[in-house]
Design a protein around this motif. Structure first.
Motif, mmCIF file in Angstrom:
data_model
loop_
_atom_site.group_PDB
_atom_site.id
_atom_site.type_symbol
_atom_site.label_atom_id
_atom_site.label_comp_id
_atom_site.label_asym_id
_atom_site.label_seq_id
_atom_site.Cartn_x
_atom_site.Cartn_y
_atom_site.Cartn_z
ATOM 1 N N HIS A 37 0.833 -1.194 0.000
ATOM 2 C CA HIS A 37 0.000 0.000 0.000
ATOM 3 C C HIS A 37 0.867 1.244 0.000
ATOM 4 O O HIS A 37 2.031 1.209 0.454
ATOM 5 C CB HIS A 37 -0.911 0.019 1.222
ATOM 6 N N ALA A 38 0.320 2.326 -0.472
ATOM 7 C CA ALA A 38 1.035 3.602 -0.449
ATOM 8 C C ALA A 38 1.458 3.923 0.979
ATOM 9 O O ALA A 38 0.699 3.719 1.925
ATOM 10 C CB ALA A 38 0.148 4.718 -1.004
ATOM 11 N N SER A 54 8.164 4.942 2.253
ATOM 12 C CA SER A 54 7.169 5.941 1.835
ATOM 13 C C SER A 54 6.801 5.762 0.366
ATOM 14 O O SER A 54 6.779 6.720 -0.414
ATOM 15 C CB SER A 54 7.699 7.362 2.078
ATOM 16 N N LYS A 89 5.018 5.302 -3.162
ATOM 17 C CA LYS A 89 3.910 5.991 -3.806
ATOM 18 C C LYS A 89 3.443 5.159 -4.999
ATOM 19 O O LYS A 89 4.215 4.378 -5.560
ATOM 20 C CB LYS A 89 4.371 7.360 -4.301
ATOM 21 N N PRO A 90 2.204 5.345 -5.421
ATOM 22 C CA PRO A 90 1.725 4.608 -6.601
ATOM 23 C C PRO A 90 2.617 4.821 -7.825
ATOM 24 O O PRO A 90 2.778 3.901 -8.636
ATOM 25 C CB PRO A 90 0.320 5.171 -6.810
ATOM 26 N N GLU A 91 3.205 5.997 -7.950
ATOM 27 C CA GLU A 91 4.075 6.259 -9.099
ATOM 28 C C GLU A 91 5.401 5.517 -9.038
ATOM 29 O O GLU A 91 6.181 5.560 -9.985
ATOM 30 C CB GLU A 91 4.323 7.768 -9.264
ATOM 31 N N ASP A 92 5.675 4.841 -7.938
ATOM 32 C CA ASP A 92 6.867 3.988 -7.855
ATOM 33 C C ASP A 92 6.616 2.608 -8.476
ATOM 34 O O ASP A 92 7.547 1.807 -8.602
ATOM 35 C CB ASP A 92 7.292 3.793 -6.397
ATOM 36 N N THR A 93 5.387 2.355 -8.869
ATOM 37 C CA THR A 93 5.044 1.073 -9.476
ATOM 38 C C THR A 93 5.812 0.880 -10.776
ATOM 39 O O THR A 93 5.764 1.731 -11.665
ATOM 40 C CB THR A 93 3.533 0.986 -9.742
ATOM 41 N N THR A 131 4.584 -3.112 -7.031
ATOM 42 C CA THR A 131 3.278 -2.506 -7.246
ATOM 43 C C THR A 131 2.833 -1.815 -5.968
ATOM 44 O O THR A 131 2.788 -2.443 -4.908
ATOM 45 C CB THR A 131 2.234 -3.561 -7.649
ATOM 46 N N VAL A 132 2.537 -0.529 -6.089
ATOM 47 C CA VAL A 132 2.108 0.262 -4.942
ATOM 48 C C VAL A 132 0.664 0.685 -5.182
ATOM 49 O O VAL A 132 0.372 1.401 -6.145
ATOM 50 C CB VAL A 132 2.999 1.492 -4.737
ATOM 51 N N SER A 133 -0.221 0.242 -4.321
ATOM 52 C CA SER A 133 -1.637 0.574 -4.470
ATOM 53 C C SER A 133 -1.961 1.836 -3.682
ATOM 54 O O SER A 133 -1.376 2.110 -2.641
ATOM 55 C CB SER A 133 -2.500 -0.583 -3.976
ATOM 56 N N SER A 134 -2.917 2.585 -4.200
ATOM 57 C CA SER A 134 -3.289 3.848 -3.545
ATOM 58 C C SER A 134 -4.356 3.635 -2.489
ATOM 59 O O SER A 134 -4.924 2.577 -2.359
ATOM 60 C CB SER A 134 -3.783 4.846 -4.588
#
Length: 126
Positions: A12-13, A84, A86-90, A123-126
């Motif tokens: 998760h984020a 920390s 973030k979804p954009e790190d996916t 995969t980072v979910s928001s």
């Protein structure tokens, strides 16, 4: 020369992951090890690099203060601690090494690197 990235997953984020790059084939002679990532539809992006000679490190602006690269020369293994998130790190994360020292200012440029391992999905979910 073989590099194997591992440690990816779904988080998760705000969460954390630690990626591992195991190196074999040239235990004492590498110049640098770097992490890159590639998201669907985007170009490969340099994330972080650590130099063998003095241990100096480099980070993309997008991950500064959140990611930390480190090494264990006894193994040898390179780590990327990602906090920390973030979804954009996916992305798919790869580790790579050059056949010679990367040119100054190009430590996070993929064309400087000759050897690549298989990636690991983050995969980072928001």
């Amino acid at each position: 020369v073989q590099l194997q990235a591992s440690g990816g997953g779904l988080v998760h984020a705000g969460g954390s992951l630690r990626l591992t790059c195991q190196v074999s084939g040239f235990i004492l002679d590498y110049y640098a090890i770097a992490w890159f990532r590639q998201a669907p539809g985007k170009e490969r992006e340099g994330v972080s690099c650590i130099m063998k000679n003095d241990g100096s490190t480099y980070y993309a602006d997008s991950v500064k203060g959140r990611f930390t690269i480190s090494r264990d020369n006894a193994k040898p293994t390179i780590y990327l601690q990602m906090n920390s998130l973030k979804p954009e790190d996916t992305a798919v994360y790869y580790c790579a090494t050059p056949s010679g020292p990367p040119r100054w200012g190009r430590e996070l440029t993929s064309s400087e690197y000759n050897y690549w391992g298989r990636g690991t999905q983050v995969t980072v979910s928001s």
